[in-house]
Design a protein around this motif. Structure first.
Motif, PDB file in Angstrom:
ATOM      1  N   PRO A 143       0.887  -1.220  -0.029  1.00 23.64           N
ATOM      2  CA  PRO A 143       0.199  -0.022   0.193  1.00 23.64           C
ATOM      3  C   PRO A 143       0.860   1.361  -0.038  1.00 23.64           C
ATOM      4  O   PRO A 143       2.017   1.194   0.519  1.00 23.64           O
ATOM      5  CB  PRO A 143      -0.760  -0.221   1.360  1.00 23.64           C
ATOM      6  N   CYS A 144       0.214   2.424  -0.560  1.00 21.58           N
ATOM      7  CA  CYS A 144       0.689   3.559  -0.434  1.00 21.58           C
ATOM      8  C   CYS A 144       0.003   4.318   0.277  1.00 21.58           C
ATOM      9  O   CYS A 144      -0.952   4.781  -0.054  1.00 21.58           O
ATOM     10  CB  CYS A 144       0.860   4.272  -2.026  1.00 21.58           C
ATOM     11  N   PRO A 145       0.620   4.925   1.502  1.00 20.49           N
ATOM     12  CA  PRO A 145      -0.253   5.892   2.434  1.00 20.49           C
ATOM     13  C   PRO A 145      -0.450   7.140   1.849  1.00 20.49           C
ATOM     14  O   PRO A 145       0.588   7.783   0.953  1.00 20.49           O
ATOM     15  CB  PRO A 145       0.522   5.914   3.641  1.00 20.49           C
ATOM     16  N   GLY A 146      -1.768   7.783   1.968  1.00 25.03           N
ATOM     17  CA  GLY A 146      -2.031   8.941   1.446  1.00 25.03           C
ATOM     18  C   GLY A 146      -2.719   8.707   0.108  1.00 25.03           C
ATOM     19  O   GLY A 146      -2.530   7.876  -0.652  1.00 25.03           O
ATOM     20  N   LEU A 147      -3.461   9.937  -0.513  1.00 31.23           N
ATOM     21  CA  LEU A 147      -4.064   9.909  -1.824  1.00 31.23           C
ATOM     22  C   LEU A 147      -4.248  11.302  -2.346  1.00 31.23           C
ATOM     23  O   LEU A 147      -4.835  12.026  -1.525  1.00 31.23           O
ATOM     24  CB  LEU A 147      -5.525   9.268  -1.324  1.00 31.23           C
ATOM     25  N   PRO A 148      -3.501  11.301  -3.240  1.00 29.30           N
ATOM     26  CA  PRO A 148      -3.499  12.915  -4.010  1.00 29.30           C
ATOM     27  C   PRO A 148      -5.017  13.202  -4.302  1.00 29.30           C
ATOM     28  O   PRO A 148      -5.796  12.400  -4.685  1.00 29.30           O
ATOM     29  CB  PRO A 148      -2.800  12.684  -5.253  1.00 29.30           C
ATOM     30  N   GLU A 149      -5.261  14.460  -3.934  1.00 25.67           N
ATOM     31  CA  GLU A 149      -6.572  15.058  -4.286  1.00 25.67           C
ATOM     32  C   GLU A 149      -6.677  15.388  -5.927  1.00 25.67           C
ATOM     33  O   GLU A 149      -5.783  16.066  -6.348  1.00 25.67           O
ATOM     34  CB  GLU A 149      -6.928  16.256  -3.555  1.00 25.67           C
ATOM     35  N   MET A 150      -7.559  14.681  -6.609  1.00 25.35           N
ATOM     36  CA  MET A 150      -7.806  14.927  -8.048  1.00 25.35           C
ATOM     37  C   MET A 150      -8.826  14.179  -8.640  1.00 25.35           C
ATOM     38  O   MET A 150      -9.516  13.385  -7.984  1.00 25.35           O
ATOM     39  CB  MET A 150      -6.712  13.801  -8.751  1.00 25.35           C
ATOM     40  N   ASP A 151      -9.391  14.915  -9.656  1.00 25.07           N
ATOM     41  CA  ASP A 151     -10.460  14.513 -10.647  1.00 25.07           C
ATOM     42  C   ASP A 151      -9.905  13.940 -11.910  1.00 25.07           C
ATOM     43  O   ASP A 151      -8.684  13.918 -12.165  1.00 25.07           O
ATOM     44  CB  ASP A 151     -11.170  15.852 -11.011  1.00 25.07           C
ATOM     45  N   ILE A 152     -10.686  13.020 -12.415  1.00 22.66           N
ATOM     46  CA  ILE A 152     -10.486  12.373 -13.399  1.00 22.66           C
ATOM     47  C   ILE A 152     -11.560  12.538 -14.700  1.00 22.66           C
ATOM     48  O   ILE A 152     -12.694  12.199 -14.546  1.00 22.66           O
ATOM     49  CB  ILE A 152     -10.327  10.962 -13.429  1.00 22.66           C
ATOM     50  N   LEU A 153     -11.319  12.915 -15.919  1.00 20.07           N
ATOM     51  CA  LEU A 153     -12.117  13.047 -16.815  1.00 20.07           C
ATOM     52  C   LEU A 153     -11.997  11.603 -17.515  1.00 20.07           C
ATOM     53  O   LEU A 153     -11.239  11.326 -18.329  1.00 20.07           O
ATOM     54  CB  LEU A 153     -12.095  14.041 -17.717  1.00 20.07           C
ATOM     55  N   LEU A 154     -12.811  10.687 -17.560  1.00 26.60           N
ATOM     56  CA  LEU A 154     -12.698   9.269 -18.082  1.00 26.60           C
ATOM     57  C   LEU A 154     -13.304   9.179 -19.349  1.00 26.60           C
ATOM     58  O   LEU A 154     -14.330   9.755 -19.597  1.00 26.60           O
ATOM     59  CB  LEU A 154     -13.697   8.260 -17.303  1.00 26.60           C
ATOM     60  N   LEU A 155     -12.528   9.052 -20.395  1.00 30.97           N
ATOM     61  CA  LEU A 155     -13.028   8.770 -21.822  1.00 30.97           C
ATOM     62  C   LEU A 155     -13.574   7.374 -22.048  1.00 30.97           C
ATOM     63  O   LEU A 155     -12.527   6.282 -22.083  1.00 30.97           O
ATOM     64  CB  LEU A 155     -12.026   9.289 -22.612  1.00 30.97           C
ATOM     65  N   ARG A 279     -13.961  11.343  -9.578  1.00 33.17           N
ATOM     66  CA  ARG A 279     -12.991  11.696  -8.490  1.00 33.17           C
ATOM     67  C   ARG A 279     -12.196  10.450  -8.108  1.00 33.17           C
ATOM     68  O   ARG A 279     -12.808   9.412  -8.049  1.00 33.17           O
ATOM     69  CB  ARG A 279     -13.890  12.152  -7.184  1.00 33.17           C
ATOM     70  N   LEU A 280     -11.025  10.987  -8.070  1.00 34.21           N
ATOM     71  CA  LEU A 280     -10.010   9.715  -7.413  1.00 34.21           C
ATOM     72  C   LEU A 280     -10.552   9.285  -5.921  1.00 34.21           C
ATOM     73  O   LEU A 280     -10.633  10.618  -5.050  1.00 34.21           O
ATOM     74  CB  LEU A 280      -8.621   9.986  -7.531  1.00 34.21           C
ATOM     75  N   VAL A 281     -10.983   8.238  -5.530  1.00 39.67           N
ATOM     76  CA  VAL A 281     -11.350   7.872  -4.274  1.00 39.67           C
ATOM     77  C   VAL A 281     -10.722   6.688  -3.560  1.00 39.67           C
ATOM     78  O   VAL A 281      -9.617   6.010  -4.218  1.00 39.67           O
ATOM     79  CB  VAL A 281     -12.848   7.735  -4.071  1.00 39.67           C
ATOM     80  N   GLU A 282     -10.699   6.741  -2.348  1.00 39.08           N
ATOM     81  CA  GLU A 282      -9.981   5.477  -1.706  1.00 39.08           C
ATOM     82  C   GLU A 282     -10.761   4.241  -2.091  1.00 39.08           C
ATOM     83  O   GLU A 282     -11.954   4.176  -2.521  1.00 39.08           O
ATOM     84  CB  GLU A 282     -10.311   5.500   0.090  1.00 39.08           C
ATOM     85  N   GLY A 283     -10.063   3.276  -2.313  1.00 44.76           N
ATOM     86  CA  GLY A 283     -10.595   2.051  -2.660  1.00 44.76           C
ATOM     87  C   GLY A 283     -11.095   1.165  -1.374  1.00 44.76           C
ATOM     88  O   GLY A 283     -11.471   1.700  -0.296  1.00 44.76           O
ATOM     89  N   GLY A 284     -11.386  -0.120  -1.531  1.00 50.49           N
ATOM     90  CA  GLY A 284     -11.882  -0.858  -0.351  1.00 50.49           C
ATOM     91  C   GLY A 284     -13.386  -1.117  -0.495  1.00 50.49           C
ATOM     92  O   GLY A 284     -14.177  -0.409  -1.214  1.00 50.49           O
ATOM     93  N   VAL A 285     -13.965  -2.181   0.134  1.00 49.23           N
ATOM     94  CA  VAL A 285     -15.266  -2.728  -0.123  1.00 49.23           C
ATOM     95  C   VAL A 285     -16.077  -2.012   1.124  1.00 49.23           C
ATOM     96  O   VAL A 285     -15.408  -1.790   2.473  1.00 49.23           O
ATOM     97  CB  VAL A 285     -15.506  -4.196  -0.103  1.00 49.23           C
ATOM     98  N   ARG A 286     -17.013  -1.265   0.845  1.00 40.95           N
ATOM     99  CA  ARG A 286     -17.585  -0.555   1.820  1.00 40.95           C
ATOM    100  C   ARG A 286     -19.034  -1.305   2.536  1.00 40.95           C
ATOM    101  O   ARG A 286     -19.675  -2.023   1.374  1.00 40.95           O
ATOM    102  CB  ARG A 286     -18.246   0.952   1.484  1.00 40.95           C
ATOM    103  N   GLU A 287     -19.244  -1.676   3.802  1.00 45.77           N
ATOM    104  CA  GLU A 287     -20.190  -2.243   4.188  1.00 45.77           C
ATOM    105  C   GLU A 287     -21.469  -1.425   4.562  1.00 45.77           C
ATOM    106  O   GLU A 287     -21.175  -0.317   5.112  1.00 45.77           O
ATOM    107  CB  GLU A 287     -20.006  -3.178   5.255  1.00 45.77           C
ATOM    108  N   SER A 288     -22.604  -1.567   4.318  1.00 45.25           N
ATOM    109  CA  SER A 288     -23.719  -0.869   4.933  1.00 45.25           C
ATOM    110  C   SER A 288     -24.655  -1.672   5.992  1.00 45.25           C
ATOM    111  O   SER A 288     -24.572  -3.042   5.615  1.00 45.25           O
ATOM    112  CB  SER A 288     -24.406  -0.562   3.800  1.00 45.25           C
TER     113      SER A 288
END
Length: 288
Positions: A143-155, A279-288
């Motif tokens: 893993p890489c600690p931290g997450l750069p804040e960034m948007d992505i225009l997905l084509l 938006r670039l976001v954290e990964g991982g499975v979210r439980e509800s």
């Protein structure tokens, strides 16, 4: 009843020969597959891999296989399929977590990764941090600690490619030839995360995208590079085993509508007719 969701990926930030084998760092974005597991009869239109994952989870927890016939899987996802957006990983990872929770168990990340890889090559979106992952064996997860804040225009391209078809391509020689560039890109990913530098993450992604052209070339690639340069974007990434491309940017700093306008007025439109601002976001499975 148990509910879980896992993000899609805009291709890979990097993918190539790193630390002795092919590995990747996925690019998780805010687009999710949501899976609900309840008691009931299986639905007629369920996705085959989600049912296969239920069976793997039952075997892992040493539960009777017959219980699979008493589990209903409701997978809600509009993530494009077979375009390099980790749609299958999102489906099966969320299914594994929801199924385990339905039966009163909790999966750790390492076990979840092994279960997913047992079904197919898997993206690292199942980890919370950006992670260098051996998508074929799950033996490496850095893993890489931290997450750069960034948007992505997905084509999004109309072209589809199954991951299994990509893995049949003769790749080893080309992968090893670009190993030095990918090692450099991996170092940049780590630094970008530590220092919250989206421009450095863009540099790493661009290095990997250039190397990927030898394996699965993207049409209009040089025109895309010119667009990145013209607008001062952070960089671009590609789906190394799919067809999507991501433009790394900051929607507060870069003129997204102008970029879209230029895409639509150029020859690139035939290759990339659909755009999604994510938006670039954290990964991982979210439980509800």
């Amino acid at each position: 009843m148990a509910l879980a969701r896992c993000p899609a990926s805009c291709g890979e930030i990097i993918q190539g020969w790193i630390l002795g084998s092919e590995k990747l760092v996925s690019c998780p974005v805010d687009w999710f597959s949501e899976v609900e597991v309840t008691a009931g009869s299986p639905l007629p239109d369920e996705r085959p891999l989600t049912r296969a994952m239920v069976d793997r989870v039952l075997a892992h927890w040493q539960l009777p296989g017959e219980l699979s016939r008493e589990v209903r899987i409701d997978c809600r996802s509009d993530i494009p399929v077979a375009k390099g957006m980790a749609s299958s990983t999102a489906d099966i990872a969320a299914t594994a977590v929801a199924t385990s929770r339905h039966f009163g168990f909790s999966l750790d990340d390492a076990t979840l990764a092994r279960l997913c890889v047992s079904l197919e090559p898997t993206d690292s979106t199942l980890f919370r941090a950006l992670t260098l992952f051996d998508h074929n064996t799950a033996h490496t997860a850095l893993p890489c600690p931290g997450l750069p804040e960034m948007d992505i225009l997905l084509l999004e391209s109309p072209v589809t490619l199954r991951t299994a078809d990509y893995h049949r391509l003769p790749r080893r020689q080309a992968l090893i030839a670009s190993a030095q560039a990918l090692e450099c890109a991996w170092q940049k990913v780590q630094q970008a995360c530590r220092q919250n530098q989206p421009s450095l993450l863009g540099e790493a992604a661009l290095q990997s995208a250039v190397a990927s052209q030898a394996l699965l070339p993207k049409p209009g690639f040089h025109a895309l590079l010119a667009l990145v340069e013209r607008h001062g974007l952070y960089g671009l990434n590609v789906a190394h085993s799919g067809s999507v491309v991501g433009l790394f940017l900051d929607q507060q700093r870069h003129d997204v509508e102008k970029i879209r306008h230029q895409l639509n007025r150029s020859s690139l439109r035939q290759h990339w007719p659909v755009h999604h601002l994510l938006r670039l976001v954290e990964g991982g499975v979210r439980e509800s």
